[in-house]
Scaffold this active site. Structure first.
Site, short mmCIF file in Angstrom:
data_model
loop_
_atom_site.label_atom_id
_atom_site.label_comp_id
_atom_site.label_asym_id
_atom_site.label_seq_id
_atom_site.Cartn_x
_atom_site.Cartn_y
_atom_site.Cartn_z
N CYS A 1 -0.07 10.21 0.76
CA CYS A 1 -1.12 10.89 -0.04
C CYS A 1 -1.66 12.14 0.65
CB CYS A 1 -2.26 9.93 -0.34
SG CYS A 1 -1.71 8.59 -1.40
N HIS B 1 -7.89 14.15 -3.26
CA HIS B 1 -6.68 13.41 -3.63
C HIS B 1 -7.08 12.36 -4.66
CE1 HIS B 1 -3.41 10.70 -3.71
NE2 HIS B 1 -4.02 9.77 -2.99
N ASN C 1 -2.30 7.91 -9.62
CA ASN C 1 -2.17 8.45 -8.27
C ASN C 1 -0.74 8.93 -8.08
OD1 ASN C 1 -1.85 8.87 -5.54
ND2 ASN C 1 -2.86 6.98 -4.89
N1 ACO Z 1 -5.14 -6.11 -13.67
C1 ACO Z 1 -5.95 -7.19 -13.72
N2 ACO Z 1 -6.35 -7.83 -12.60
C2 ACO Z 1 -5.93 -7.37 -11.41
C3 ACO Z 1 -5.08 -6.25 -11.31
C4 ACO Z 1 -4.69 -5.61 -12.50
N3 ACO Z 1 -3.90 -4.53 -12.49
N4 ACO Z 1 -4.84 -6.02 -10.00
C5 ACO Z 1 -5.49 -6.95 -9.31
N5 ACO Z 1 -6.15 -7.78 -10.15
C6 ACO Z 1 -7.00 -8.94 -9.82
C7 ACO Z 1 -6.65 -9.53 -8.49
O1 ACO Z 1 -5.61 -10.46 -8.60
C8 ACO Z 1 -7.96 -10.14 -8.07
O2 ACO Z 1 -8.11 -11.37 -8.77
P1 ACO Z 1 -8.80 -12.64 -8.05
O3 ACO Z 1 -10.19 -12.20 -7.73
O4 ACO Z 1 -8.73 -13.68 -9.10
O5 ACO Z 1 -7.99 -12.90 -6.84
C9 ACO Z 1 -9.01 -9.20 -8.65
O6 ACO Z 1 -8.36 -8.47 -9.69
C10 ACO Z 1 -9.58 -8.24 -7.64
O7 ACO Z 1 -8.52 -7.61 -6.93
P2 ACO Z 1 -8.75 -6.59 -5.77
O8 ACO Z 1 -7.44 -6.15 -5.22
O9 ACO Z 1 -9.76 -7.14 -4.82
O10 ACO Z 1 -9.41 -5.37 -6.59
P3 ACO Z 1 -10.22 -4.14 -6.05
O11 ACO Z 1 -11.56 -4.16 -6.62
O12 ACO Z 1 -10.08 -3.95 -4.59
O13 ACO Z 1 -9.46 -2.92 -6.75
C11 ACO Z 1 -7.92 -1.19 -6.14
C12 ACO Z 1 -8.12 -2.68 -6.42
C13 ACO Z 1 -8.17 -0.43 -7.42
C14 ACO Z 1 -6.48 -0.99 -5.70
C15 ACO Z 1 -8.88 -0.67 -5.06
O14 ACO Z 1 -8.91 -1.56 -3.97
C16 ACO Z 1 -8.52 0.71 -4.53
O15 ACO Z 1 -8.56 1.70 -5.23
N6 ACO Z 1 -8.22 0.84 -3.22
C17 ACO Z 1 -7.96 2.16 -2.59
C18 ACO Z 1 -6.68 2.78 -3.02
C19 ACO Z 1 -6.43 4.04 -2.20
O16 ACO Z 1 -7.32 4.81 -1.87
N7 ACO Z 1 -5.20 4.28 -1.79
C20 ACO Z 1 -4.93 5.39 -0.89
C21 ACO Z 1 -3.96 6.29 -1.39
S1 ACO Z 1 -2.44 5.54 -1.85
C22 ACO Z 1 -1.23 6.11 -0.75
O17 ACO Z 1 -1.47 6.68 0.28
C23 ACO Z 1 0.18 5.77 -1.07
#
Ligand code: ACO
Length: 335
Positions: free
Chosen positions: A115, A262, A292
């Site tokens: 990223c 980003h 993304n």
């Molecule tokens: N649809 C429905 N439910 C989902 C989905 C989905 N697509 N994905 C996960 N869930 C569920 C999980 O299974 C979990 O269920 P549970 O509580 O029953 O176990 C629940 O939703 C919560 O999951 P989390 O992973 O804890 O969700 P979170 O609130 O952390 O959101 C996200 C996930 C959007 C990925 C967030 O953590 C995020 O944006 N992180 C940062 C991403 C980032 O900045 N990346 C850097 C750049 S990428 C790169 O460099 C390649």
């Protein structure tokens, strides 16, 4: 020493729109979940029949950027290509651009900083221009995520976030003092490499080993992300990179005319916007429609903001990114 300034911008995204509801055919998810957590409404995923690849999209964006710079392919002295999803394991995508655009046998460098790839690429290009080595450098960020994502409920935490696309910029020599790229700032923290990574195939886990194990539970060849861990680091590092860029140039947050973060998550961008007390017209986001796009995200957003006249002569433009590695950084530009 010379200055470097962006003289051409272009982007290309595949035609194929995949909405949040479309994803339900492969996985248990919902438009509500995705929008609430990430801000994403839809993304572009390459239609495999279209012929688009990481390099093909990069070449399409490059053509636009070169033309807008008022140059031809023969004026470009060097290529820098950022991607985490190259068409081939090796060689990298830069040489494909050299070939696809029928360019002279100029150098082509590949950047592997996910990223932050475009930020790293601009920084490298800036050094080559400032020292006088090159006059015009083509800098590209391009990603084909859709081909490598796990399209199932098991992979939904990562799969819903990523989109395909490409952007390109031409960075050119300038002798106008105080204009163009003012400074670039790069960082890494490799101890967190495995929090956001694709582990195999690699020389540590090579193809024959994966094939021989034939393990249906093996997810090492899909991207893995510890979402909340990444999120927490992202908000901190984004802020640090922006502050560092401002301080290096004796500027205040109120001097920012346009911040291009980003596009990792709309919630991260909104947090940064609030922290730096920026009004809506001073931050450009497009994650809603593209997801993304990793190395392509900053350059696509910058191009769109510029196309929409949101960036004017003399504006202070700050680019910032954080991602896998971990790597992060910023670029401060006087437009
Ligand atoms: N649809 C429905 N439910 C989902 C989905 C989905 N697509 N994905 C996960 N869930 C569920 C999980 O299974 C979990 O269920 P549970 O509580 O029953 O176990 C629940 O939703 C919560 O999951 P989390 O992973 O804890 O969700 P979170 O609130 O952390 O959101 C996200 C996930 C959007 C990925 C967030 O953590 C995020 O944006 N992180 C940062 C991403 C980032 O900045 N990346 C850097 C750049 S990428 C790169 O460099 C390649």
């Amino acid at each position: 020493m010379y200055n470097s300034k962006i003289t051409g911008l272009g982007y290309y995204v595949p035609d194929n729109v995949v909405t949040n509801d479309d994803l339900k055919q492969w996985m248990d998810t919902s438009d509500e979940w995705i929008q609430e957590r990430t801000g994403i409404k839809e993304r572009r995923w390459i239609d495999p029949k279209s012929g688009d690849t990481t390099a093909v999209m990069g070449a399409k964006a490059s053509k636009i950027a070169i033309e807008r710079a008022g140059l031809t392919k023969d004026d470009i002295d060097f290529i820098i290509f950022a991607t985490l999803s190259p068409d081939m394991y090796f060689p990298g995508g830069g040489v494909q651009i050299q070939d696809m655009l029928d360019m002279p046998t100029i150098g082509a460098l590949d950047i592997r900083n996910q990223c932050s790839g475009f930020i790293y690429s601009l920084s490298v290009a800036d050094q080559f221009i400032k020292t006088g080595m090159y006059k015009n450098i083509l800098v590209i960020g391009s990603e084909n995520h859709s081909g490598g994502l796990e399209k199932s409920t098991r992979g939904r935490g990562v799969t819903v976030i990523f989109g395909d696309g490409a952007g390109a910029a031409v960075l050119s020599r300038s002798e106008e003092a105080g204009k163009g790229i003012l400074s670039t700032h790069l960082h890494s923290e490799g101890k967190h490499a495995e929090e956001l990574a694709l582990m195999g195939p690699s020389t540590g886990r090579w193809v024959p080993e994966i094939m021989e194990a034939n393990d249906p539970d093996d997810v090492s060849y899909y991207p893995h992300m510890n979402g909340q861990f990444v999120f927490k680091h992202a908000v901190t590092r984004f802020s640090e990179a922006i502050v560092e860029g401002l301080q290096a140039n004796n500027l205040e947050k109120s001097d920012i005319d346009m911040l291009i973060p980003h596009q990792a998550n709309l919630r991260i961008a909104q947090f940064i916007q609030k922290k730096f007390q920026l009004t809506d017209d001073k931050v450009y986001n497009n994650i809603m429609k593209y997801g993304n796009t990793t190395a392509a995200s900053v350059i696509i957003a910058l191009t769109e903001a510029w196309e929409q006249d949101k960036i004017k002569e003399n504006d202070l433009v700050v680019l910032a990114a954080f991602g896998s590695g971990f790597t992060w950084g910023s670029v401060v530009i006087r437009w």
